[in-house]
Design an enzyme around this catalytic site. Structure first.
Site, mmCIF file in Angstrom:
data_model
loop_
_atom_site.group_PDB
_atom_site.id
_atom_site.type_symbol
_atom_site.label_atom_id
_atom_site.label_comp_id
_atom_site.label_asym_id
_atom_site.label_seq_id
_atom_site.Cartn_x
_atom_site.Cartn_y
_atom_site.Cartn_z
ATOM 1 N N LYS A 198 15.283 21.653 -11.818
ATOM 2 C CA LYS A 198 14.629 20.379 -12.119
ATOM 3 C C LYS A 198 15.522 19.375 -12.847
ATOM 4 O O LYS A 198 16.358 19.716 -13.667
ATOM 5 C CB LYS A 198 13.378 20.613 -13.001
ATOM 6 C CG LYS A 198 12.222 21.225 -12.276
ATOM 7 C CD LYS A 198 11.672 20.375 -11.132
ATOM 8 C CE LYS A 198 10.814 19.235 -11.609
ATOM 9 N NZ LYS A 198 9.547 19.707 -12.200
ATOM 10 N N HIS B 204 0.839 -1.217 0.000
ATOM 11 C CA HIS B 204 0.000 0.000 0.000
ATOM 12 C C HIS B 204 0.871 1.262 0.000
ATOM 13 O O HIS B 204 0.452 2.294 0.530
ATOM 14 C CB HIS B 204 -0.947 0.047 1.202
ATOM 15 C CG HIS B 204 -1.645 -1.242 1.475
ATOM 16 N ND1 HIS B 204 -2.832 -1.578 0.881
ATOM 17 C CD2 HIS B 204 -1.297 -2.312 2.242
ATOM 18 C CE1 HIS B 204 -3.214 -2.782 1.300
ATOM 19 N NE2 HIS B 204 -2.284 -3.256 2.120
ATOM 20 N N GLU C 9 8.676 8.131 -17.504
ATOM 21 C CA GLU C 9 7.296 8.592 -17.699
ATOM 22 C C GLU C 9 6.796 8.227 -19.087
ATOM 23 O O GLU C 9 5.634 7.844 -19.267
ATOM 24 C CB GLU C 9 7.209 10.100 -17.463
ATOM 25 C CG GLU C 9 7.371 10.449 -15.994
ATOM 26 C CD GLU C 9 7.533 11.928 -15.736
ATOM 27 O OE1 GLU C 9 7.523 12.312 -14.570
ATOM 28 O OE2 GLU C 9 7.676 12.707 -16.699
ATOM 29 N N SER D 215 13.950 21.333 -17.010
ATOM 30 C CA SER D 215 12.714 22.082 -17.231
ATOM 31 C C SER D 215 13.045 23.366 -17.978
ATOM 32 O O SER D 215 14.144 23.898 -17.863
ATOM 33 C CB SER D 215 12.074 22.395 -15.881
ATOM 34 O OG SER D 215 11.333 23.597 -15.951
#
Ligand code: ARG
Length: 459
Positions: free
Chosen positions: A284, A157, A291, A278
């Site tokens: 970043k 979980h 992804e 970024s």
């Protein structure tokens, strides 16, 4: 545009829009090599069986080889207005050989031709994917060798649950990829039967030799039923299923990497060459590769649904709907190759931040089960031990302590079974070392897992 080969029955030329709509050369052009391979086998058989003159068969084979060389070298470009790769190559052959070229399609239909082409094409692709997935599994095994003692929290979980090691975690993926390799083998075996000779749907009146073409093309045997031979695309579905599972495994792994390189986890750091920045936020460092893999998994699953939906209502035998099989399965194949190829160097160059893993393991009471097991080993029934440990955890939370820093008096207040040796029992290193059951995270057990995987991978 040249006249269609089937123009005889028609009094009008095909409408340009319809031709563009109908044409598949834009996506089946990539099968030119396999189409020629299939045609060479067919021509050989026609010559050997005396269905066409032997000299014609030899001329056709030479002609096809020349066409292959010319396409390979770029001398011959595929005509985008051709109906499909099969028509294009046959028309080119006839352009070069005249009447002799027109004999190639004796006792054959595009229906068995395309069915054989996709199988030949996918057989090569499966081989390539197999090699890539195997390389990925080997990479992970090698990484696991170096992290048998790297303690990290295991989760359920997404809550810290029990201690594992990074090697144990990596090996979980190795076994998933090993099953993926098995599945690729299974698909290959089942699809390796030759539809050539099925004709349009009902075989042929010529005395052909289907065994010969099957053998020449490296198939196990001819497909036993001609209707099935031209109608079946279940091998595309099966392959796509195997590919979807590869992507599912990669995608779950990617999701973990995305989390692990967030500031919230910081378990790993991606190499600069495998991350992106970024356009506005100078700090970043984004895990775009993972992804994209997660995103492309949806796309490959979509291909599977495309294939299943395309087939489900089709009466036997060939229907043009089946032309839609190629874009779907090619897309799945292309994307899996792309993803595995990119994933391997990304994962093997990432920095594993052991300290942070160890620190995360120290919080979250992941040794609570071990504390309960300590009491069980001293004779207490597990349910009672579980309850006492739960109470101790609640006390720790209240006092902002861990099970390691909770004073012995607090332990003893719950039961006299507790003694100073409890601290050794709940020490994370002990917790991992003692998890020696088959498949468990102890270095000993993981060594066994690695040797099972090494045997399967033959490394
Ligand atoms: N381009 C077609 C396909 O990919 C080839 C088979 C055409 N057969 C036919 N009867 N129209 O399915």
């Amino acid at each position: 545009m040249a006249d269609m080969m089937w123009a005889g029955r028609f009094s009008k030329k095909i409408d340009d829009t319809v031709n563009a709509f109908n044409s598949s050369i834009a996506f089946d052009g990539r099968m030119y090599r396999h189409d020629i391979q299939g045609s060479i086998a067919h021509a050989t058989m026609l010559g050997d069986c005396g269905i066409i003159p032997k000299e014609d068969s030899l001329q056709i084979i030479d002609g096809l080889k020349e066409i292959l060389a010319d396409i390979d070298s770029g001398k011959l470009e595929l005509d985008p207005s051709a109906e499909d790769i099969h028509m294009f190559i046959e028309a080119e052959l006839t352009k070069r050989l005249g009447d002799v070229g027109k004999r190639l399609h004796t006792s054959r239909s595009r229906n068995d031709q395309v069915a054989v082409d996709i199988r030949l094409y996918l057989r090569d692709e499966i081989q390539e994917i197999y090699t890539l997935v195997k390389k990925l599994a080997v990479t992970l095994v090698e990484m696991a060798e170096n992290h048998k003692e790297t303690i990290m929290p295991g989760y359920t979980h997404l809550q810290r649950a029990q201690p594992v090691t990074f090697a144990h975690h990596l090996m979980a993926y190795v076994f998933m990829f090993l099953r993926d390799l098995d599945r690729l083998n299974d698909v290959s075996k089942r699809m390796n039967y030759c539809p050539l000779g099925s004709g349009a749907l009902a075989g042929t009146t010529y005395r052909t030799n289907r065994k010969q073409t099957a053998e020449l093309l490296g198939f196990t045997a001819p497909m036993p039923n001609s209707l099935d031979g031209v109608s079946d695309r279940d091998f595309c579905v099966e392959l796509n299923c195997a590919l979807s599972l590869i992507m599912t495994h990669l995608s779950r792994f990617s999701e973990e990497i995305i989390m692990w390189c967030s500031w919230e986890f910081k378990f790993i750091e991606l190499d600069d060459a495998f991350a992106t920045g970024s356009s506005i936020m100078p700090q970043k460092k984004n895990p775009d590769i993972t992804e994209l893999i997660r995103g492309k998994t949806g796309r490959v699953n979509g291909d599977l649904v495309t294939l299943l939906s395309m087939l489900k209502g089709l009466p036997l035998a060939y229907n043009k709907d089946m032309q839609e099989d190629k874009e779907a399965i090619f897309d799945a194949v292309d994307n899996v190759k792309l993803c595995v190829k990119t994933f391997i160097p990304m994962i093997s160059t990432m920095k594993v931040l052991k300290e942070n893993m160890r620190n995360a393991a120290a919080r979250g009471f992941i040794n609570a089960t071990d504390c309960a097991d300590y009491l069980v080993k001293k004779g207490m029934p597990f349910r009672d031990a579980y309850k006492i440990t739960g109470t101790l955890v609640a006390q720790c939370i209240e006092k902002n302590l861990t099970l390691e820093t909770l004073p012995i008096e607090d332990y003893k207040a719950m039961t006299e079974l507790f003694d100073n040796d409890v601290y050794e029992a709940i020490n994370l290193e002990t917790c991992v070392r003692e998890r020696k059951s088959e498949g468990a995270p102890s270095p000993e057990s993981v060594t066994e897992q690695i040797s099972i995987a090494r045997k399967a991978l033959e490394i």
